[in-house]
Write a protein that holds these residues in place. Structure first.
Motif, PDB file in Angstrom:
ATOM      1  N   GLU A   1      59.450 -11.956 -16.684  1.00 53.82           N
ATOM      2  CA  GLU A   1      59.385 -11.381 -15.354  1.00 53.82           C
ATOM      3  C   GLU A   1      59.457 -12.422 -14.240  1.00 53.82           C
TER       4      GLU A   1
ATOM      5  N   LEU B   1      62.722 -12.611 -12.481  1.00 50.14           N
ATOM      6  CA  LEU B   1      63.036 -11.666 -11.413  1.00 50.14           C
ATOM      7  C   LEU B   1      62.605 -12.191 -10.048  1.00 50.14           C
TER       8      LEU B   1
ATOM      9  N   GLU C   1      65.745  -6.954   0.691  1.00 49.80           N
ATOM     10  CA  GLU C   1      65.271  -6.571  -0.635  1.00 49.80           C
ATOM     11  C   GLU C   1      64.365  -5.335  -0.590  1.00 49.80           C
TER      12      GLU C   1
ATOM     13  N   ALA D   1      64.928  -1.813  -2.603  1.00 50.05           N
ATOM     14  CA  ALA D   1      63.892  -1.313  -3.518  1.00 50.05           C
ATOM     15  C   ALA D   1      63.419   0.080  -3.120  1.00 50.05           C
TER      16      ALA D   1
ATOM     17  N   LYS E   1      65.830   2.771  -4.095  1.00 43.17           N
ATOM     18  CA  LYS E   1      65.780   3.095  -5.524  1.00 43.17           C
ATOM     19  C   LYS E   1      64.534   3.916  -5.857  1.00 43.17           C
TER      20      LYS E   1
ATOM     21  N   TYR F   1      57.687  -6.559 -14.798  1.00 44.19           N
ATOM     22  CA  TYR F   1      57.273  -5.725 -13.679  1.00 44.19           C
ATOM     23  C   TYR F   1      57.078  -6.514 -12.388  1.00 44.19           C
TER      24      TYR F   1
ATOM     25  N   TYR G   1      60.645  -7.264  -6.679  1.00 44.57           N
ATOM     26  CA  TYR G   1      61.149  -5.974  -6.201  1.00 44.57           C
ATOM     27  C   TYR G   1      61.765  -5.169  -7.340  1.00 44.57           C
ATOM     28  N   ASP G   2      62.616  -5.810  -8.136  1.00 47.30           N
ATOM     29  CA  ASP G   2      63.232  -5.110  -9.259  1.00 47.30           C
ATOM     30  C   ASP G   2      62.194  -4.727 -10.301  1.00 47.30           C
TER      31      ASP G   2
ATOM     32  N   VAL H   1      60.453  -1.469  -9.347  1.00 49.60           N
ATOM     33  CA  VAL H   1      61.296  -0.315  -9.659  1.00 49.60           C
ATOM     34  C   VAL H   1      61.233  -0.001 -11.148  1.00 49.60           C
ATOM     35  N   GLU H   2      61.246  -1.051 -11.965  1.00 54.76           N
ATOM     36  CA  GLU H   2      61.180  -0.845 -13.410  1.00 54.76           C
ATOM     37  C   GLU H   2      59.833  -0.262 -13.827  1.00 54.76           C
TER      38      GLU H   2
ATOM     39  N   ARG I   1      59.847   3.360 -12.987  1.00 59.41           N
ATOM     40  CA  ARG I   1      60.747   4.067 -13.913  1.00 59.41           C
ATOM     41  C   ARG I   1      60.070   4.306 -15.255  1.00 59.41           C
TER      42      ARG I   1
END
Length: 496
Positions: A208, A211, A310, A314, A317, A428, A431-432, A435-436, A439
């Motif tokens: 992580e 990311l 960013e 985010a 999404k 986790y 920013y990405d 989102v994960e 999800r």
């Protein structure tokens, strides 16, 4: 042993810890963790804590001096990931036997093992970990390491944290002391710059940190050393030339951050890359510290532009998940920085937090939780499995976020569960990563299996049609077996 005792006392007296400053002299000497009881050290001892902190240094050979069983946690250490060397995944141990102990062969066997590793792998350094057995019999680890370093021409670092000296958290701090004493500051880089930072307490779980690093790269900020996630020995040896530091998990390496500030004037702050707001605040704070240390103030404007870009991506999404998750209730059974950072992250999209644990959290962590939740009733220090099961089975939470130890409580209560501790398979952070995380929560809560497992079992009900049809002798016998197994009578066996 006297030097080890002095190190432990020094770690207990931690000026950077607000809780420690509030204690009297006697309480300060006792440290923060509960003392270990005989037989309770397995998996939570100082040796394990030191290994957790140092093992992700990927190009180093990690040699355990003790019985074979002590080297049981090396492979895939806590899910940390490496972008290069894989030597850290190889287990090295002296495999000390009863005969070696009786004959006093421990130190000789250790020296021989260091030589074999040097000849076979040629690592930039070897870290040596004494265990309970070798510490109790009095093997002089530091003398052997010093002699081996002179003989073989490479750093051999003693990590003096045998299991019996204390808890896993104490081992984390003793590992930081080993880096300060033997590694950091031993190499002078030829490319030190005004935009170099250290990140402490980041383990790169499931990759992580990868990311987050691209965000820093876009700002022109170089991570001089990430300790310990995906680290290299040379990077850590040069870490004293960083201009600022971010500490992610203060309970593990607060002593390392404080002493690096004292020795090399590297200011630090505690931040988090979990959640959109916290990620943005961490980037802002890093830029501000660099400007104070001489960087061009224009980095502040570039940081705000990056954050705006960013965050917009985010939130766009996350908009798809808000109608599905808004109002859902989450129970967190974790600790440390995640006890408040994940809470803040989830509340940003409208998820309700019905409880969060603070078992491994610092005083600062607890204060942040109180500010976020504004209700002490949602904070618990430790929840017994029976209480946890009762809360989940009564449907007071829609999902449990925790580590692998409590997953079966959730499954027994027929409640969705998601791993957010070190064994997790998804990153986790950033920013990405946020989102994960959302999800994965959405996938877990809306998985159709939960509706199915909550339905009555077939033997708890009997269609009315079955009562109308004549039964054979064998069918009647089978029905009695099912009824007896389910603890029901024929009268209970009605329609569903």
């Amino acid at each position: 042993m006297s030097s080890l005792r002095a190190k432990i006392q020094d770690v207990f007296n931690e000026p950077a810890c607000e809780q420690n400053r509030g204690k009297d002299a006697k309480a300060r000497k006792e440290g923060c963790s509960k003392p270990l009881t005989p037989g309770a050290a397995a998996g939570g001892c100082a040796f394990d804590g030191a290994k957790i902190v140092l093992q992700p240094i990927t190009d180093v050979a990690h040699l355990v001096h003790g019985p074979l069983a002590c080297e049981g946690n090396s492979w895939d250490n806590r899910g940390a990931a490496s972008s290069g060397p894989t030597l850290w995944r190889t287990s090295f141990t002296t495999d000390l036997t009863e005969l070696d102990v009786v004959m006093g062969q421990g130190e000789r066997k250790l020296f021989k093992a260091i030589r074999e590793i040097k000849e076979a792998y040629g690592p930039p350094a070897i870290f040596v970990y004494p265990t309970c057995v070798t510490a109790l019999i009095g093997d002089d680890i530091e003398a052997v390491c010093k002699r081996a370093a002179e003989k073989f021409g490479l750093p051999v670092v003693p990590v003096n944290a045998p299991g019996f000296v204390g808890s896993k958290n104490l081992g984390n701090k003793l590992a930081g002391e080993a880096l300060l004493e033997h590694v950091i500051g031993t190499v002078e880089p030829d490319d030190a710059g005004l935009y170099d930072i250290n990140i402490l307490g980041e383990f790169n779980l499931s990759g992580e940190f990868w990311l987050v690093k691209p965000l820093l790269d876009r700002l022109g900020i170089r991570v001089r050393a990430c300790i310990p996630g995906d680290a290299r020995y040379f990077d850590i040896a040069c870490a004293h030339r960083a201009r600022a530091a971010l500490i992610v998990c203060s309970t593990a390496l607060i002593n390392l951050a404080r002493k690096m500030e004292q020795r090399w004037d590297i200011p630090f702050f505690e931040g988090s890359f979990y959640g959109i707001t916290d990620t943005s605040e961490a980037l802002r704070h890093i830029s501000q510290l660099l400007v104070k240390k001489g960087a061009d103030p224009e980095i502040l404007g570039r940081t705000e532009a990056l954050i705006a870009e960013e965050e917009a991506i985010a939130w766009k999404k996350l908009a798809a998940y808000r109608p599905r998750l808004e109002g859902k209730r989450v129970l967190l059974n974790t600790g440390g920085v995640k006890s408040w950072s994940v809470v803040h992250a989830l509340m940003e999209i409208g998820i309700e937090i019905v409880g969060t644990s603070v078992k491994k959290s610092t005083v600062e962590d607890k204060e942040r939780i109180k500010q976020i939740l504004k209700n002490d009733n949602h904070i618990f220090k430790q929840m017994a499995p029976r209480e946890l099961y009762a809360m989940l089975s009564e449907r007071k939470a829609d999902i449990l976020l925790s580590g692998g130890r409590t997953q079966f409580i959730a499954l027994k209560a027929k409640t969705p569960w998601l791993d957010i501790n070190q064994e997790r398979q998804h990153p986790y952070a950033g920013y990405d990563g946020m989102v994960e995380l959302v999800r994965q929560i959405d996938l877990a809560i809306h998985n159709p299996i939960w509706r199915q497992v909550r339905e009555p079992a077939p033997w708890d009900c009997q269609p009315a049609l079955r009562e109308e049809l004549p039964r054979t002798k064998s069918e009647t016998a089978s029905l009695h077996v099912v009824q007896e197994f389910a603890g029901t009578t024929a009268d209970d066996f009605g329609e569903c």
